[in-house]
Design a protein around this motif. Structure first.
Motif, PDB file in Angstrom:
ATOM      1  N   ILE A 108     -54.017   7.120   5.599  1.00  0.00           N
ATOM      2  CA  ILE A 108     -53.226   7.099   4.378  1.00  0.00           C
ATOM      3  C   ILE A 108     -52.132   6.043   4.499  1.00  0.00           C
ATOM      4  O   ILE A 108     -51.652   5.493   3.513  1.00  0.00           O
ATOM      5  CB  ILE A 108     -52.605   8.480   4.125  1.00  0.00           C
ATOM      6  N   THR A 109     -51.743   5.748   5.719  1.00  0.00           N
ATOM      7  CA  THR A 109     -50.629   4.852   6.032  1.00  0.00           C
ATOM      8  C   THR A 109     -50.806   3.467   5.405  1.00  0.00           C
ATOM      9  O   THR A 109     -51.855   2.835   5.553  1.00  0.00           O
ATOM     10  CB  THR A 109     -50.508   4.703   7.563  1.00  0.00           C
ATOM     11  N   ASN A 110     -49.778   2.993   4.735  1.00  0.00           N
ATOM     12  CA  ASN A 110     -49.799   1.662   4.111  1.00  0.00           C
ATOM     13  C   ASN A 110     -49.207   0.597   5.033  1.00  0.00           C
ATOM     14  O   ASN A 110     -48.441   0.928   5.944  1.00  0.00           O
ATOM     15  CB  ASN A 110     -49.012   1.705   2.796  1.00  0.00           C
ATOM     16  N   PRO A 111     -49.533  -0.686   4.841  1.00  0.00           N
ATOM     17  CA  PRO A 111     -50.414  -1.222   3.801  1.00  0.00           C
ATOM     18  C   PRO A 111     -51.896  -1.091   4.182  1.00  0.00           C
ATOM     19  O   PRO A 111     -52.340  -1.714   5.156  1.00  0.00           O
ATOM     20  CB  PRO A 111     -50.005  -2.694   3.698  1.00  0.00           C
ATOM     21  N   ILE A 112     -52.633  -0.277   3.438  1.00  0.00           N
ATOM     22  CA  ILE A 112     -54.028   0.023   3.741  1.00  0.00           C
ATOM     23  C   ILE A 112     -54.861  -1.238   3.903  1.00  0.00           C
ATOM     24  O   ILE A 112     -55.719  -1.318   4.794  1.00  0.00           O
ATOM     25  CB  ILE A 112     -54.631   0.917   2.627  1.00  0.00           C
ATOM     26  N   ASN A 113     -54.630  -2.243   3.050  1.00  0.00           N
ATOM     27  CA  ASN A 113     -55.449  -3.461   3.093  1.00  0.00           C
ATOM     28  C   ASN A 113     -55.385  -4.173   4.439  1.00  0.00           C
ATOM     29  O   ASN A 113     -56.305  -4.918   4.799  1.00  0.00           O
ATOM     30  CB  ASN A 113     -55.009  -4.441   2.002  1.00  0.00           C
ATOM     31  N   MET A 114     -54.299  -3.953   5.199  1.00  0.00           N
ATOM     32  CA  MET A 114     -54.162  -4.555   6.519  1.00  0.00           C
ATOM     33  C   MET A 114     -54.355  -3.534   7.638  1.00  0.00           C
ATOM     34  O   MET A 114     -54.842  -3.864   8.715  1.00  0.00           O
ATOM     35  CB  MET A 114     -52.782  -5.209   6.647  1.00  0.00           C
ATOM     36  N   ILE A 115     -53.982  -2.281   7.377  1.00  0.00           N
ATOM     37  CA  ILE A 115     -54.063  -1.245   8.401  1.00  0.00           C
ATOM     38  C   ILE A 115     -55.510  -1.018   8.846  1.00  0.00           C
ATOM     39  O   ILE A 115     -55.791  -0.875  10.045  1.00  0.00           O
ATOM     40  CB  ILE A 115     -53.456   0.078   7.887  1.00  0.00           C
ATOM     41  N   ILE A 116     -56.446  -0.977   7.907  1.00  0.00           N
ATOM     42  CA  ILE A 116     -57.840  -0.691   8.261  1.00  0.00           C
ATOM     43  C   ILE A 116     -58.452  -1.823   9.101  1.00  0.00           C
ATOM     44  O   ILE A 116     -59.087  -1.548  10.124  1.00  0.00           O
ATOM     45  CB  ILE A 116     -58.675  -0.392   7.002  1.00  0.00           C
ATOM     46  N   PRO A 117     -58.274  -3.095   8.741  1.00  0.00           N
ATOM     47  CA  PRO A 117     -58.751  -4.149   9.644  1.00  0.00           C
ATOM     48  C   PRO A 117     -58.099  -4.085  11.022  1.00  0.00           C
ATOM     49  O   PRO A 117     -58.751  -4.359  12.039  1.00  0.00           O
ATOM     50  CB  PRO A 117     -58.367  -5.440   8.905  1.00  0.00           C
ATOM     51  N   THR A 118     -56.820  -3.712  11.068  1.00  0.00           N
ATOM     52  CA  THR A 118     -56.140  -3.564  12.358  1.00  0.00           C
ATOM     53  C   THR A 118     -56.787  -2.472  13.194  1.00  0.00           C
ATOM     54  O   THR A 118     -57.104  -2.665  14.376  1.00  0.00           O
ATOM     55  CB  THR A 118     -54.647  -3.245  12.139  1.00  0.00           C
ATOM     56  N   ALA A 119     -56.990  -1.297  12.586  1.00  0.00           N
ATOM     57  CA  ALA A 119     -57.599  -0.178  13.297  1.00  0.00           C
ATOM     58  C   ALA A 119     -59.016  -0.519  13.745  1.00  0.00           C
ATOM     59  O   ALA A 119     -59.435  -0.172  14.859  1.00  0.00           O
ATOM     60  CB  ALA A 119     -57.603   1.069  12.415  1.00  0.00           C
ATOM     61  N   ALA A 120     -59.758  -1.219  12.886  1.00  0.00           N
ATOM     62  CA  ALA A 120     -61.121  -1.603  13.243  1.00  0.00           C
ATOM     63  C   ALA A 120     -61.131  -2.499  14.471  1.00  0.00           C
ATOM     64  O   ALA A 120     -61.976  -2.343  15.368  1.00  0.00           O
ATOM     65  CB  ALA A 120     -61.783  -2.317  12.064  1.00  0.00           C
ATOM     66  N   GLU A 121     -60.186  -3.425  14.532  1.00  0.00           N
ATOM     67  CA  GLU A 121     -60.117  -4.341  15.672  1.00  0.00           C
ATOM     68  C   GLU A 121     -59.798  -3.589  16.959  1.00  0.00           C
ATOM     69  O   GLU A 121     -60.337  -3.903  18.027  1.00  0.00           O
ATOM     70  CB  GLU A 121     -59.071  -5.415  15.396  1.00  0.00           C
ATOM     71  N   VAL A 122     -58.937  -2.586  16.877  1.00  0.00           N
ATOM     72  CA  VAL A 122     -58.604  -1.777  18.053  1.00  0.00           C
ATOM     73  C   VAL A 122     -59.829  -0.987  18.519  1.00  0.00           C
ATOM     74  O   VAL A 122     -60.121  -0.913  19.723  1.00  0.00           O
ATOM     75  CB  VAL A 122     -57.440  -0.815  17.734  1.00  0.00           C
ATOM     76  N   LEU A 123     -60.548  -0.400  17.573  1.00  0.00           N
ATOM     77  CA  LEU A 123     -61.756   0.347  17.936  1.00  0.00           C
ATOM     78  C   LEU A 123     -62.822  -0.580  18.517  1.00  0.00           C
ATOM     79  O   LEU A 123     -63.542  -0.206  19.453  1.00  0.00           O
ATOM     80  CB  LEU A 123     -62.298   1.078  16.704  1.00  0.00           C
TER      81      LEU A 123
END
Length: 347
Positions: free
Chosen positions: A138-153
């Protein structure tokens, strides 16, 4: 029948007459303005055997309070960085409601500087404690958070695009409400897909695909689209800069979690909208309608035929999403020195 939202089903939940498997849901940021009402609403979803509440502050009182509700399952409390992995251990769904809310005049980079680090911390912990979990931010900014999380995974060797979600359900909820108000009908009868991203003009409600059909002019469509895109600012201003959307966000996120649970449980035709790794456009991450299943995303329904206005809007938002993805990946790569691959195979 495929529904675009899955948003209204919370009002019809009846745990006593639904046969389901049992799942563990963990909420990171359970003590916050979104986290507390979200925890309450998720408590009502059938099929949750364990609800783990985590925050930097103590969540024992919240867990005790929720445990008195006459619903199946137990509620456990976890506190601080040292208890993050125990909270997530064995979770089927991890929902991240933690982070700094947007303030008036705050730039995206300022918000990312705080919340991006949180995303990295949670994605790293998920990789260690529950690599097979569905991870919903849910944490914003979603448009950047999801690519960040994907890179960590990816750095941990466990990225599965079917299992990572940016929660954009609030855009759907707002679209349903604003359109139903305009047409003077019940929002329970409105279904509309919202594609793109989760900020400003990247939010694109496909009013041409609204069911029932939208009755209004092209000017009405543009005004409604703008209001949906700027609805977050509407709440920030109404709260005089002291907060952002919390209760409506909790409602929408709980509805999305329920869709995830129904998919995990093997129910058919579970469709909801979220921001995910996608090949529907040339943006690597994109919000669209998704069919959910036992392993997260089951299929990616193609984009419907859109109006000229919607096609033009899509062309304008795609470069922004591509840039946001690049920025999210770059942010993650600056912080990946201490993250090593995890030898784990996902089912």
């Amino acid at each position: 029948m495929f529904l675009f939202g899955g948003i209204k089903s919370l009002t019809n939940i009846s745990p006593r007459n639904v046969v389901v498997r049992n799942f563990k849901v963990a909420i990171v940021g359970a003590g916050g303005g979104i986290g507390q009402p979200l925890s309450l609403l998720i408590r009502r979803i059938p099929g949750i055997d364990e609800l783990a509440l985590h925050d930097l502050s103590d969540t024992k009182g919240i867990a005790a309070d929720l445990s008195h509700i006459s619903q199946w399952g137990r509620v456990l409390a976890f506190k601080g960085d040292e208890e993050l992995e125990p909270a997530l251990c064995g979770a089927d769904v991890v929902v991240v409601a933690a982070g700094m809310p947007r303030r008036p005049g705050m730039e995206r980079d300022q918000l990312m500087a705080v919340n991006g680090g949180l995303a990295i911390k949670v994605a790293t912990a998920v990789g260690k404690a529950s690599p097979g979990a569905l991870l919903a931010f849910i944490t914003n900014p979603i448009n950047m958070i999801i690519p960040t999380a994907a890179e960590v995974l990816k750095a941990q060797g466990i990225f599965d695009p079917r299992r990572l979600f940016g929660v954009t359900a609030l855009d759907v909820v707002r679209s349903e409400k604003f359109i139903s108000d305009f047409m003077n009908i019940s929002p329970n009868g409105v279904n509309i897909p919202v594609i793109g991203g989760h900020a400003g003009i990247t939010i694109l409600p496909l009013i041409s695909q609204c069911k029932p059909g939208f009755k209004g002019t092209s000017e009405d469509i543009e005004k409604l689209t703008y209001r949906i895109q700027e609805a977050g600012t509407e709440i920030v201003n109404a709260k005089a800069g002291l907060g952002s959307a919390t209760l409506s966000m909790a409602y929408a996120a709980a509805s999305f979690v329920e869709s995830l649970i129904r998919g995990l449980n093997g129910q058919e035709d579970v469709v909801d909208c979220a921001y995910v790794a996608s090949e529907l456009t040339d943006a690597p991450f994109f919000a669209s309608s998704l069919e959910l299943g036992k392993y997260g995303i089951k299929s990616y329904p193609p984009l419907p035929q859109m109006s000229d206005y919607e096609n033009e809007s899509l062309e304008k938002l795609l470069p922004i999403l591509r840039q946001n993805a690049d920025e999210g990946v770059a942010f993650a790569r600056k912080c990946l020195k201490d993250i090593s691959p995890i030898p784990a195979a996902l089912p």
